[in-house]
Design an enzyme around this catalytic site. Structure first.
Site, PDB file in Angstrom:
ATOM      1  N   HIS A 195       2.448   3.016 -13.328  1.00  9.29           N
ATOM      2  CA  HIS A 195       1.662   2.551 -12.181  1.00  9.29           C
ATOM      3  C   HIS A 195       2.265   3.067 -10.875  1.00  9.29           C
ATOM      4  CE1 HIS A 195      -0.475  -0.748  -9.817  1.00  9.29           C
ATOM      5  NE2 HIS A 195       0.495  -0.398  -8.984  1.00  9.29           N
ATOM      6  N   GLU A 196       3.554   2.858 -10.715  1.00  9.27           N
ATOM      7  CA  GLU A 196       4.190   3.209  -9.443  1.00  9.27           C
ATOM      8  C   GLU A 196       4.197   4.722  -9.214  1.00  9.27           C
ATOM      9  OE1 GLU A 196       4.644   1.146  -7.217  1.00  9.27           O
ATOM     10  OE2 GLU A 196       4.532  -0.704  -8.346  1.00  9.27           O
ATOM     11  N   HIS A 228       1.002   5.965  -7.868  1.00  7.41           N
ATOM     12  CA  HIS A 228       0.831   5.851  -6.411  1.00  7.41           C
ATOM     13  C   HIS A 228       1.259   7.150  -5.736  1.00  7.41           C
ATOM     14  CE1 HIS A 228      -0.671   1.879  -5.794  1.00  7.41           C
ATOM     15  NE2 HIS A 228       0.346   1.271  -6.397  1.00  7.41           N
ATOM     16  N   GLU A 255      -5.023   0.896  -5.973  1.00  8.14           N
ATOM     17  CA  GLU A 255      -4.316   0.018  -6.904  1.00  8.14           C
ATOM     18  C   GLU A 255      -4.845   0.180  -8.335  1.00  8.14           C
ATOM     19  OE1 GLU A 255      -1.864  -2.080  -7.535  1.00  8.14           O
ATOM     20  OE2 GLU A 255      -1.141  -1.142  -5.703  1.00  8.14           O
ATOM     21  N   HIS A 265      -4.586  -5.760  -4.469  1.00  4.44           N
ATOM     22  CA  HIS A 265      -4.315  -6.024  -5.879  1.00  4.44           C
ATOM     23  C   HIS A 265      -5.327  -7.006  -6.477  1.00  4.44           C
ATOM     24  CE1 HIS A 265      -0.360  -4.813  -4.320  1.00  4.44           C
ATOM     25  NE2 HIS A 265      -0.124  -4.353  -5.525  1.00  4.44           N
TER      26      HIS A 265
HETATM   27 ZN   LIG Z   1       0.453  -0.711  -6.959  1.00  2.00          ZN
END
Ligand SMILES: [Zn+2]
Length: 348
Positions: free
Chosen positions: A178-179, A182, A202, A275
């Protein structure tokens, strides 16, 4: 650049896995131990402070991205892991051989980060987060009992958790995926981190994080575990209360989520954190991947990758605009994808 800027600046600003409202709610929960509440409160304050650096970084990132040369051939991505030793200076102390380190955090972060790079390279032909072979930098043991993980525009940062609500943040492969995603979004569309574009930003991170986790475990799209975000960061004590994850892409509103979300555009909340509304597009992807059948990383993820890297995707994109790009890329899966968007009530 001051040391404060270094923590959350550069090209994209900070993107956290745990939203502010969750930290605030649990910090005020009288059923939790005062020590745990204090850690949650500290993380809440630090997360809020770091977030303010983001917008300037995003603008710089979009300008930078447009100046990039075409992608180089995918290659082995280089990595570095640093130890903050519970301090807040980044990146911290370099770890000489993270893959062979005695510290489980260093070893896990190194190995899983390498797998994320491999996932992007072998399945999506992407050379690291910037598609130019960017070295991946991670810092572990950030502050003491820090209840979050984030991408700060340059690197990954992991807290160890308070031990009651959250455990170590590197323990969920989907969180690492996930990170780093980004970072990918930062170098592609630069989706603005508010409103619908922020929720899309997100959601794209959740989608690639979850599919990365499914790929790592060999799970097919019909296995419910593959749609949980942050299952590995929930501390055992919290699991005993029935919470199994931060978010569930298939069932965003379910009680077992620490951070429940709307599952339909009919319940979109324009005032909510990015989120929160991301649950809507998360569910569209999960439904689509299940309708497509088999493994999400074989066909469904290619559609999402094509849409999220499409030059027509603006940094201010709405759900409907993103959905249209996915439909353009869906080929023979178009009717099944259209049905998924209709189920979550996004106009297509
Ligand atoms: Zn995130």
């Amino acid at each position: 650049m001051t040391s404060t800027d270094r923590r959350c600046s550069a090209n994209g600003g900070c993107c956290f896995i745990v939203p502010l409202n969750v930290l605030r709610t649990y910090a005020g929960d009288p059923n939790l131990d005062p020590q745990v509440r204090m850690k949650l409160q500290e993380t809440f304050v630090e997360t809020g402070r770091l977030k303010t650096f983001r917008e300037a970084g995003r603008v710089a990132a979009v300008a930078f991205r447009r100046s990039l040369a075409p992608a180089l051939a995918p290659a082995e991505v280089r990595q570095q892991v640093f130890d903050c030793r519970n301090g807040h200076s980044l990146p911290g102390q370099a770890i000489a051989d993270p893959g062979g380190a005695a510290d489980a955090a260093a070893k896990t972060v190194y190995e899983v980060t390498g797998k994320v790079a491999q996932f992007y390279r072998s399945l999506l032909h992407r050379n690291s987060v910037d598609n130019q072979g960017l070295e991946l930098v991670s810092s572990i043991h950030y502050r003491r009992n820090f209840d979050n993980a984030f991408w700060n525009g340059q690197q990954m940062v992991y807290g160890d958790g308070d031990g009651r609500l959250f455990g170590e943040f590197y323990n969920s492969p989907d969180v690492i995926g996930h990170e780093l995603t980004h970072g990918v979004t930062q170098y592609e569309s630069g989706l603005r981190y508010e409103g619908e574009s922020g929720a899309l930003n997100e959601s794209i991170s959740d989608v690639f994080g979850a599919v990365f986790n499914q790929w790592l475990n060999g799970w097919t799209a019909d296995q419910p575990a593959g749609w949980l975000i942050g299952a590995g960061i929930i501390a055992d004590k919290e699991k005993q209360t029935g919470k199994t994850c931060l978010r569930d892409m298939l069932k965003p509103a379910a009680d077992h989520c620490i951070s429940p979300q709307p599952d339909s555009y009919a319940n979109f909340d324009p005032t909510a954190d990015v989120h929160y509304n991301s649950g809507i597009t998360n569910r569209a992807f999960a439904l689509f991947a299940q309708a497509a059948g088999g493994k999400s990383w074989e066909r469904a993820i290619e559609v999402w990758y094509a849409a999220s890297t499409d030059k027509r995707l603006s940094s201010e994109a709405t759900f409907a605009q993103f959905a249209a790009l996915t439909l353009d890329a869906a080929g023979e899966l178009k009717s099944r994808l259209k049905e998924a968007w209709q189920t979550v009530k996004v106009p297509v």
